[in-house]
Scaffold this active site. Structure first.
Site, PDB file in Angstrom:
ATOM      1  N   LYS A 184     -71.449 -17.681  40.868  1.00 24.68           N
ATOM      2  CA  LYS A 184     -72.190 -19.109  40.813  1.00 24.68           C
ATOM      3  C   LYS A 184     -71.256 -20.190  40.098  1.00 24.68           C
ATOM      4  O   LYS A 184     -70.905 -19.787  38.865  1.00 24.68           O
ATOM      5  CB  LYS A 184     -73.486 -18.947  39.972  1.00 24.68           C
ATOM      6  CG  LYS A 184     -74.629 -18.342  40.791  1.00 24.68           C
ATOM      7  CD  LYS A 184     -75.885 -18.156  40.257  1.00 24.68           C
ATOM      8  CE  LYS A 184     -77.164 -17.895  40.853  1.00 24.68           C
ATOM      9  NZ  LYS A 184     -78.504 -17.806  40.177  1.00 24.68           N
ATOM     10  N   GLU A 197     -78.057 -13.508  26.456  1.00 25.23           N
ATOM     11  CA  GLU A 197     -77.819 -13.076  27.897  1.00 25.23           C
ATOM     12  C   GLU A 197     -77.793 -11.584  27.857  1.00 25.23           C
ATOM     13  O   GLU A 197     -78.265 -10.678  28.854  1.00 25.23           O
ATOM     14  CB  GLU A 197     -76.669 -13.513  28.370  1.00 25.23           C
ATOM     15  CG  GLU A 197     -76.610 -14.965  29.066  1.00 25.23           C
ATOM     16  CD  GLU A 197     -77.803 -15.125  30.353  1.00 25.23           C
ATOM     17  OE1 GLU A 197     -78.100 -14.211  30.722  1.00 25.23           O
ATOM     18  OE2 GLU A 197     -78.090 -16.326  30.466  1.00 25.23           O
ATOM     19  N   GLU A 200     -78.717 -15.154  46.310  1.00 22.36           N
ATOM     20  CA  GLU A 200     -80.193 -15.265  45.589  1.00 22.36           C
ATOM     21  C   GLU A 200     -81.258 -15.656  46.902  1.00 22.36           C
ATOM     22  O   GLU A 200     -81.953 -16.449  46.714  1.00 22.36           O
ATOM     23  CB  GLU A 200     -80.080 -16.371  44.716  1.00 22.36           C
ATOM     24  CG  GLU A 200     -81.163 -16.375  43.685  1.00 22.36           C
ATOM     25  CD  GLU A 200     -81.195 -17.030  42.391  1.00 22.36           C
ATOM     26  OE1 GLU A 200     -80.208 -16.898  41.827  1.00 22.36           O
ATOM     27  OE2 GLU A 200     -82.125 -17.736  41.954  1.00 22.36           O
ATOM     28  N   ARG A 223     -81.585 -11.387  43.474  1.00 20.36           N
ATOM     29  CA  ARG A 223     -80.655 -11.851  42.408  1.00 20.36           C
ATOM     30  C   ARG A 223     -81.618 -12.737  41.299  1.00 20.36           C
ATOM     31  O   ARG A 223     -80.911 -13.220  40.317  1.00 20.36           O
ATOM     32  CB  ARG A 223     -79.601 -12.921  43.105  1.00 20.36           C
ATOM     33  CG  ARG A 223     -78.869 -13.262  42.031  1.00 20.36           C
ATOM     34  CD  ARG A 223     -77.378 -13.821  42.642  1.00 20.36           C
ATOM     35  NE  ARG A 223     -76.523 -14.589  41.547  1.00 20.36           N
ATOM     36  CZ  ARG A 223     -75.023 -14.499  41.489  1.00 20.36           C
ATOM     37  NH1 ARG A 223     -74.628 -14.509  42.746  1.00 20.36           N
ATOM     38  NH2 ARG A 223     -74.684 -15.046  40.667  1.00 20.36           N
ATOM     39  N   ASN A 247     -82.326 -14.209  36.328  1.00 23.48           N
ATOM     40  CA  ASN A 247     -82.903 -15.428  35.609  1.00 23.48           C
ATOM     41  C   ASN A 247     -83.852 -15.005  34.652  1.00 23.48           C
ATOM     42  O   ASN A 247     -84.780 -16.015  34.366  1.00 23.48           O
ATOM     43  CB  ASN A 247     -83.266 -16.664  36.526  1.00 23.48           C
ATOM     44  CG  ASN A 247     -82.163 -17.117  37.366  1.00 23.48           C
ATOM     45  OD1 ASN A 247     -81.023 -17.543  36.750  1.00 23.48           O
ATOM     46  ND2 ASN A 247     -82.250 -17.322  38.670  1.00 23.48           N
ATOM     47  N   HIS A 279     -85.064 -17.249  31.833  1.00 23.75           N
ATOM     48  CA  HIS A 279     -84.428 -18.349  32.090  1.00 23.75           C
ATOM     49  C   HIS A 279     -85.389 -19.697  32.603  1.00 23.75           C
ATOM     50  O   HIS A 279     -84.797 -20.812  32.189  1.00 23.75           O
ATOM     51  CB  HIS A 279     -83.203 -18.320  32.948  1.00 23.75           C
ATOM     52  CG  HIS A 279     -82.077 -17.774  32.836  1.00 23.75           C
ATOM     53  ND1 HIS A 279     -82.199 -16.233  32.105  1.00 23.75           N
ATOM     54  CD2 HIS A 279     -80.859 -17.909  32.558  1.00 23.75           C
ATOM     55  CE1 HIS A 279     -80.885 -15.975  31.655  1.00 23.75           C
ATOM     56  NE2 HIS A 279     -80.163 -16.910  32.133  1.00 23.75           N
ATOM     57  N   HIS A 330     -84.130 -22.478  30.516  1.00 27.17           N
ATOM     58  CA  HIS A 330     -83.431 -23.966  30.972  1.00 27.17           C
ATOM     59  C   HIS A 330     -84.379 -25.148  30.452  1.00 27.17           C
ATOM     60  O   HIS A 330     -83.994 -26.293  30.152  1.00 27.17           O
ATOM     61  CB  HIS A 330     -83.679 -23.881  32.355  1.00 27.17           C
ATOM     62  CG  HIS A 330     -82.239 -22.955  32.787  1.00 27.17           C
ATOM     63  ND1 HIS A 330     -82.052 -22.455  34.072  1.00 27.17           N
ATOM     64  CD2 HIS A 330     -81.338 -22.741  32.295  1.00 27.17           C
ATOM     65  CE1 HIS A 330     -81.075 -21.904  34.365  1.00 27.17           C
ATOM     66  NE2 HIS A 330     -80.315 -21.821  33.147  1.00 27.17           N
ATOM     67  N   HIS A 363     -77.956 -21.733  24.766  1.00 26.75           N
ATOM     68  CA  HIS A 363     -78.420 -21.173  25.988  1.00 26.75           C
ATOM     69  C   HIS A 363     -79.183 -19.639  25.506  1.00 26.75           C
ATOM     70  O   HIS A 363     -80.312 -19.320  25.947  1.00 26.75           O
ATOM     71  CB  HIS A 363     -77.384 -20.819  26.865  1.00 26.75           C
ATOM     72  CG  HIS A 363     -77.757 -20.276  28.222  1.00 26.75           C
ATOM     73  ND1 HIS A 363     -78.569 -20.942  29.076  1.00 26.75           N
ATOM     74  CD2 HIS A 363     -77.530 -18.940  28.708  1.00 26.75           C
ATOM     75  CE1 HIS A 363     -78.689 -19.951  29.906  1.00 26.75           C
ATOM     76  NE2 HIS A 363     -77.919 -19.019  29.678  1.00 26.75           N
TER      77      HIS A 363
HETATM   78  N1  GLY Z   1     -76.920 -16.361  36.081  1.00 28.99           N
HETATM   79  C1  GLY Z   1     -77.463 -15.907  36.833  1.00 28.99           C
HETATM   80  C2  GLY Z   1     -76.886 -15.318  38.180  1.00 28.99           C
HETATM   81  O1  GLY Z   1     -75.540 -15.336  38.226  1.00 28.99           O
HETATM   82  O2  GLY Z   1     -77.532 -15.129  39.157  1.00 28.99           O
END
Ligand code: GLY
Length: 333
Positions: A132, A174, A212, A216, A220, A223, A227, A239
């Site tokens: 990503k 994370e 995703e 996937r 998140n 998140h 976010h 973050h």
């Molecule tokens: N950070 C979430 C992903 O890489 O899908």
């Protein structure tokens, strides 16, 4: 050195985790590469030697530098240097650098190879792995980007020792997420093994759903609120700190929906607290603003979707009743 792979057929790539991984750069460069454009920030202070002709392209510090302006600057600098598809971009830094340089690599000449040398814990367990790439808009984080898998990722745990404590904790936010995605005993593992366990987990998820389409989205976890807190701004949250609050919020939401019990919520709180991360909304958090930001989340195709724990594990769940979101936010003050 722990050697892992993100298995994506002919685009599979190695991830090396351990002290001194940055010194393995030459051996992971794509075959035949002539030159390397090294994108980094002055304060990172991690030197790499790609073993081929190279030039350093510095970018500015901070999340504000992760924007289209920086991508344009980098691409123009690449063009002036004469970078071609036979060359490579090497991103040396944390998520801001690997996301931005990765996106520049994805769009410059419609794609040149990129290798990430992740120098922060956050980058090593998440940002650098999985392809990503992207930048922020004033309207929100990561709203412009591309899937562009790196040719290799080096996670040098030696350089983590020099991170400021708050930056290190940023990565722990994370890392905490993986404790709920099937990585057992994470908090008790030595650092190299803990990073490798997170990478292994992420590699498996990315291999199953690179773009995703479904699974996937579990990466998140925590998140959506995370976010929103970052975008709402003014809370002085990193973050990982925002994600940590988001993990606790997601657990409380899951309990309110009857998906998990109080003991599982307590487990979330224990893990987040164990990493010395925040668990309550910042003072002055504006619930209406956060709800509006939930609706703008990239996953919000039809109503608001949260990644929630439950009997079948962590999965995306559509939330029909916005009052539940507001009540649960209020309870987190
Ligand atoms: N950070 C979430 C992903 O890489 O899908």
């Amino acid at each position: 050195m722990i050697e892992l792979e993100v298995p994506l057929g002919d685009r599979s790539y190695p991830v090396l985790v351990g002290a001194g991984a940055r010194h393995r750069l030459l051996e992971v460069l794509p075959v035949g590469v002539k030159r390397a454009a090294i994108v980094t920030q002055p304060a990172i202070g991690v030197e790499v030697d790609p073993g081929v002709e190279h030039r350093v392209f510095p970018m500015a510090e901070g999340e504000d530098a992760k924007d289209l302006g920086t991508v344009e600057d980098l691409c123009r600098d690449f063009a002036r240097w004469g970078l071609t598809r036979g060359d490579v971009v090497v991103a040396v830094g944390g998520g801001v650098v690997t996301d931005t340089a990765g996106f520049a690599a994805a769009v410059y000449h419609r794609g040149v190879p990129v290798v990430h040398v992740a120098t922060t814990l956050l980058g090593q367990v998440d940002a650098a792995i999985g392809g990503k790439t992207g930048v922020n808009l004033p309207e929100g984080k990561n709203l412009v980007g591309a899937f562009w898998q790196p040719a290799a990722v080096l996670c040098d745990t030696e350089v983590l020792g020099t991170l400021p404590p708050r930056e290190y904790r940023n990565g722990l936010g994370e890392m905490a997420k993986y404790a709920f995605l099937g990585v057992d005993g994470l908090a008790d593992l030595p650092l190299d093994e803990a990073v490798a366990a997170c990478v292994r987990c992420k590699a498996e998820v990315v291999a199953a759903d690179e773009r995703e389409g479904g699974r996937r989205a579990i990466l998140n976890y925590g998140h959506t609120l995370g976010h929103a807190l970052e975008t709402a701004g003014g809370y002085d949250l990193r973050h990982g700190e925002a994600v940590a609050i988001g993990l606790v919020y997601a657990a409380e939401l899951a309990r309110a929906l009857g998906r998990i019990d109080a003991a599982r919520v307590a487990e979330h709180r224990t893990i987040v607290a164990g990493y010395d991360l925040p668990m309550t909304l910042p003072s002055g958090a504006d619930v209406e603003r956060l709800l509006a930001l939930f609706a703008r989340d990239k996953k919000a195709v039809d109503g608001v979707t949260f990644v929630l724990d439950g009997p079948a594990g962590v999965e995306p769940v559509r939330i029909g009743d916005p009052r539940l979101l507001a009540q649960t936010l209020e309870a987190l003050r």
